[in-house]
Design a protein around this motif. Structure first.
Motif, PDB file in Angstrom:
ATOM      1  N   ARG A   1      -5.931   7.762   0.281  1.00 52.18           N
ATOM      2  CA  ARG A   1      -5.516   6.788  -0.735  1.00 52.18           C
ATOM      3  C   ARG A   1      -5.886   7.258  -2.133  1.00 52.18           C
ATOM      4  O   ARG A   1      -5.058   7.184  -3.071  1.00 52.18           O
ATOM      5  CB  ARG A   1      -6.182   5.444  -0.437  1.00 52.18           C
ATOM      6  CG  ARG A   1      -5.847   4.337  -1.438  1.00 52.18           C
ATOM      7  CD  ARG A   1      -6.668   3.099  -1.144  1.00 52.18           C
ATOM      8  NE  ARG A   1      -8.107   3.361  -1.295  1.00 52.18           N
ATOM      9  CZ  ARG A   1      -9.061   2.579  -0.791  1.00 52.18           C
ATOM     10  NH1 ARG A   1      -8.744   1.492  -0.107  1.00 52.18           N
ATOM     11  NH2 ARG A   1     -10.335   2.875  -0.982  1.00 52.18           N
TER      12      ARG A   1
ATOM     13  N   THR B   1      -3.224   8.203  -5.009  1.00 52.57           N
ATOM     14  CA  THR B   1      -3.241   7.387  -6.226  1.00 52.57           C
ATOM     15  C   THR B   1      -3.486   8.238  -7.456  1.00 52.57           C
ATOM     16  O   THR B   1      -2.864   8.035  -8.509  1.00 52.57           O
ATOM     17  CB  THR B   1      -4.330   6.302  -6.111  1.00 52.57           C
ATOM     18  OG1 THR B   1      -4.073   5.498  -4.950  1.00 52.57           O
ATOM     19  CG2 THR B   1      -4.353   5.421  -7.345  1.00 52.57           C
TER      20      THR B   1
ATOM     21  N   GLU C   1       0.848  -1.186   0.000  1.00 48.73           N
ATOM     22  CA  GLU C   1       0.000   0.000   0.000  1.00 48.73           C
ATOM     23  C   GLU C   1       0.890   1.244   0.000  1.00 48.73           C
ATOM     24  O   GLU C   1       1.073   1.896   1.036  1.00 48.73           O
ATOM     25  CB  GLU C   1      -0.923   0.001   1.224  1.00 48.73           C
ATOM     26  CG  GLU C   1      -1.926  -1.143   1.226  1.00 48.73           C
ATOM     27  CD  GLU C   1      -2.829  -1.110   2.457  1.00 48.73           C
ATOM     28  OE1 GLU C   1      -4.066  -1.158   2.275  1.00 48.73           O
ATOM     29  OE2 GLU C   1      -2.292  -1.025   3.580  1.00 48.73           O
TER      30      GLU C   1
ATOM     31  N   TRP D   1       0.540   4.209  -0.849  1.00 44.76           N
ATOM     32  CA  TRP D   1      -0.071   5.486  -0.458  1.00 44.76           C
ATOM     33  C   TRP D   1       0.140   5.792   1.009  1.00 44.76           C
ATOM     34  O   TRP D   1       0.054   6.968   1.414  1.00 44.76           O
ATOM     35  CB  TRP D   1      -1.558   5.492  -0.803  1.00 44.76           C
ATOM     36  CG  TRP D   1      -2.357   4.432  -0.106  1.00 44.76           C
ATOM     37  CD1 TRP D   1      -2.592   3.156  -0.548  1.00 44.76           C
ATOM     38  CD2 TRP D   1      -3.020   4.530   1.161  1.00 44.76           C
ATOM     39  NE1 TRP D   1      -3.360   2.459   0.354  1.00 44.76           N
ATOM     40  CE2 TRP D   1      -3.648   3.285   1.422  1.00 44.76           C
ATOM     41  CE3 TRP D   1      -3.174   5.562   2.096  1.00 44.76           C
ATOM     42  CZ2 TRP D   1      -4.387   3.042   2.567  1.00 44.76           C
ATOM     43  CZ3 TRP D   1      -3.914   5.324   3.237  1.00 44.76           C
ATOM     44  CH2 TRP D   1      -4.501   4.081   3.475  1.00 44.76           C
ATOM     45  N   ARG D   2       0.439   4.781   1.790  1.00 48.56           N
ATOM     46  CA  ARG D   2       0.680   5.027   3.216  1.00 48.56           C
ATOM     47  C   ARG D   2       2.003   5.743   3.467  1.00 48.56           C
ATOM     48  O   ARG D   2       2.311   6.102   4.602  1.00 48.56           O
ATOM     49  CB  ARG D   2       0.625   3.707   3.997  1.00 48.56           C
ATOM     50  CG  ARG D   2      -0.783   3.104   4.038  1.00 48.56           C
ATOM     51  CD  ARG D   2      -0.851   1.904   4.966  1.00 48.56           C
ATOM     52  NE  ARG D   2      -2.154   1.243   4.915  1.00 48.56           N
ATOM     53  CZ  ARG D   2      -3.188   1.553   5.695  1.00 48.56           C
ATOM     54  NH1 ARG D   2      -3.070   2.521   6.583  1.00 48.56           N
ATOM     55  NH2 ARG D   2      -4.339   0.899   5.580  1.00 48.56           N
TER      56      ARG D   2
END
Length: 398
Positions: A217, A221, A196, A198-199
């Motif tokens: 997120r 993205t 992930e 985006w973290r």
């Protein structure tokens, strides 16, 4: 000042490759990227030097196929300064060394005062380099003449430096150590992509709730998607702090988002529909992210006394021992043993505290044989007996 030009023509490239094939000895190689300006980490300039051939500056986007250069260098040794930074970009061009020499890494193993290229060249050759364009946008075309000279200097002296450092490594008894480190650098697999990514958004810890995390997120993205489309570094389009400001402000309309002064960047207003669409998707999606993500990361050492007191004592006993060994070998502690490796075996040591068991654990983590030979038994001694006993009597290198 020597004059340099960028080779962006197929015929000139083939001619240069043929000249390099006739050169002698190792080949110095460097790569310039446009990090912070472009989306990708692709190479925008490849510099190559070989004795009896000279310096050549190649334009990868224009040339495309580097097969002729790979064939020209063949099995010769590739000389880098900080090879781990350049190898990924070279592999994208199918340029893969058979073996390498890393002047930055060699200087670390020798315990030199400075590890930057300018410091290493001055130490080895007494030549002072004027370094001024390391953070330049190397996707610029045409490249200014001072940038070309800077790029050429990155490889012009590397082979001579390599020869000096080779002799110093031999005198210090570190030739095999260096060989293991160079091989590890060359063969180290790339890090797997984050599950992930985006973290990684800076300041995400301030965001509360799964719904807001979904918005984060989607914004992250969408920025990645647009950055890749226009080939611009995401942070230049909309900085992390701006995305975070939009998240925390929770605007109720596109107009309110547009009026948020903290939401800035070159694409914050021109792509307003894009960002508002991402916010709306995050607010309506049924695919909500987890608020807490399991991780195998160790707690920070300052928390060990409360979380795992025995591990805390082991680390406090072993760390000064490893530091003392590194001092005896005249090299930075992190080059003797990656700090994370020591923390891992301190946090959860093998069931049987022996040098073989600790050594196997270190190898599993990525330690090289020479590192295990110098540290495994001393780590065991420190875990069992405390630091003072472990330090006594270990051999040092001159």
């Amino acid at each position: 000042m020597a004059e340099y030009s960028v080779i962006d023509d197929r015929a000139e490239f083939e001619k240069a490759a043929a000249t390099l094939a006739k050169g002698t000895g190792p080949v110095a190689v460097d790569v310039e990227r446009a990090s912070g300006f472009r989306y990708s980490q692709r190479a925008y300039l490849v510099q190559v030097y070989r004795r009896d051939a000279g310096v050549f500056l190649f334009d990868p986007p224009a040339i495309g196929d580097f097969t002729a250069l790979q064939a020209a260098i063949g099995e010769a040794e590739w000389v880098f300064h900080a090879a781990s930074q350049d190898l990924p970009s070279l592999r994208e061009l199918d340029l893969v060394p058979a073996r390498i020499f890393d002047t930055e890494l060699a200087s670390r193993l020798l315990g030199s005062d400075g590890f930057g290229l300018a410091a290493v060249v001055e130490h080895a050759l007494g030549i002072t380099l004027a370094k001024a364009h390391s953070a330049a946008d190397w996707s610029t075309r045409p490249l200014p003449d001072p940038w070309l000279e800077y790029a050429a200097l990155d490889v012009l002296h590397l082979v001579d430096v390599r020869d000096v450092l080779t002799a110093e490594l031999e005198a210090a008894g570190k030739t095999e150590i260096a060989a293991q480190e160079f091989e590890a650098t060359l063969t180290r697999p790339p890090k797997p992509p984050r599950e992930e990514p985006w973290r990684r958004l800076s300041g995400l810890h301030k965001v509360r709730g799964a719904r807001q995390l979904a918005v984060a997120r989607e914004l992250w993205t969408e920025r990645e998607r647009y950055a890749e489309e226009v080939d611009v570094s995401p942070g230049r389009l909309v900085p992390d702090r701006s995305l975070l400001a939009a998240l925390l402000a929770a605007p109720r309309s596109k107009q309110e988002l547009a009026g948020l002064k903290e939401f800035n960047g070159r694409a914050s207003r021109t792509q307003l529909d894009r960002w508002w669409g991402a916010i709306e998707r995050g607010r309506t999606t049924d695919d909500l992210p987890r608020e807490r993500v399991p991780s195998d990361a160790l707690p920070p050492p300052r928390a060990w006394a409360d979380r795992n007191p025995e591990a805390d004592l082991r680390l406090k006993a072993a760390r000064p021992v490893v530091e003392a060994i590194a001092e005896g070998l005249h090299m930075p502690t992190e080059n003797l043993l990656t700090p994370e490796h020591l923390r891992r075996v301190a946090w959860q040591p093998p069931a049987e505290l022996t040098a073989d068991a600790v050594g196997a654990a270190l190898v599993e983590l990525g330690a090289r044989p020479w590192q295990v030979a110098h540290t495994a038994q001393k780590i065991v001694d420190a875990f069992v007996e405390g630091p003072q006993t472990a330090v006594e009597g270990f051999p040092t290198a001159s």
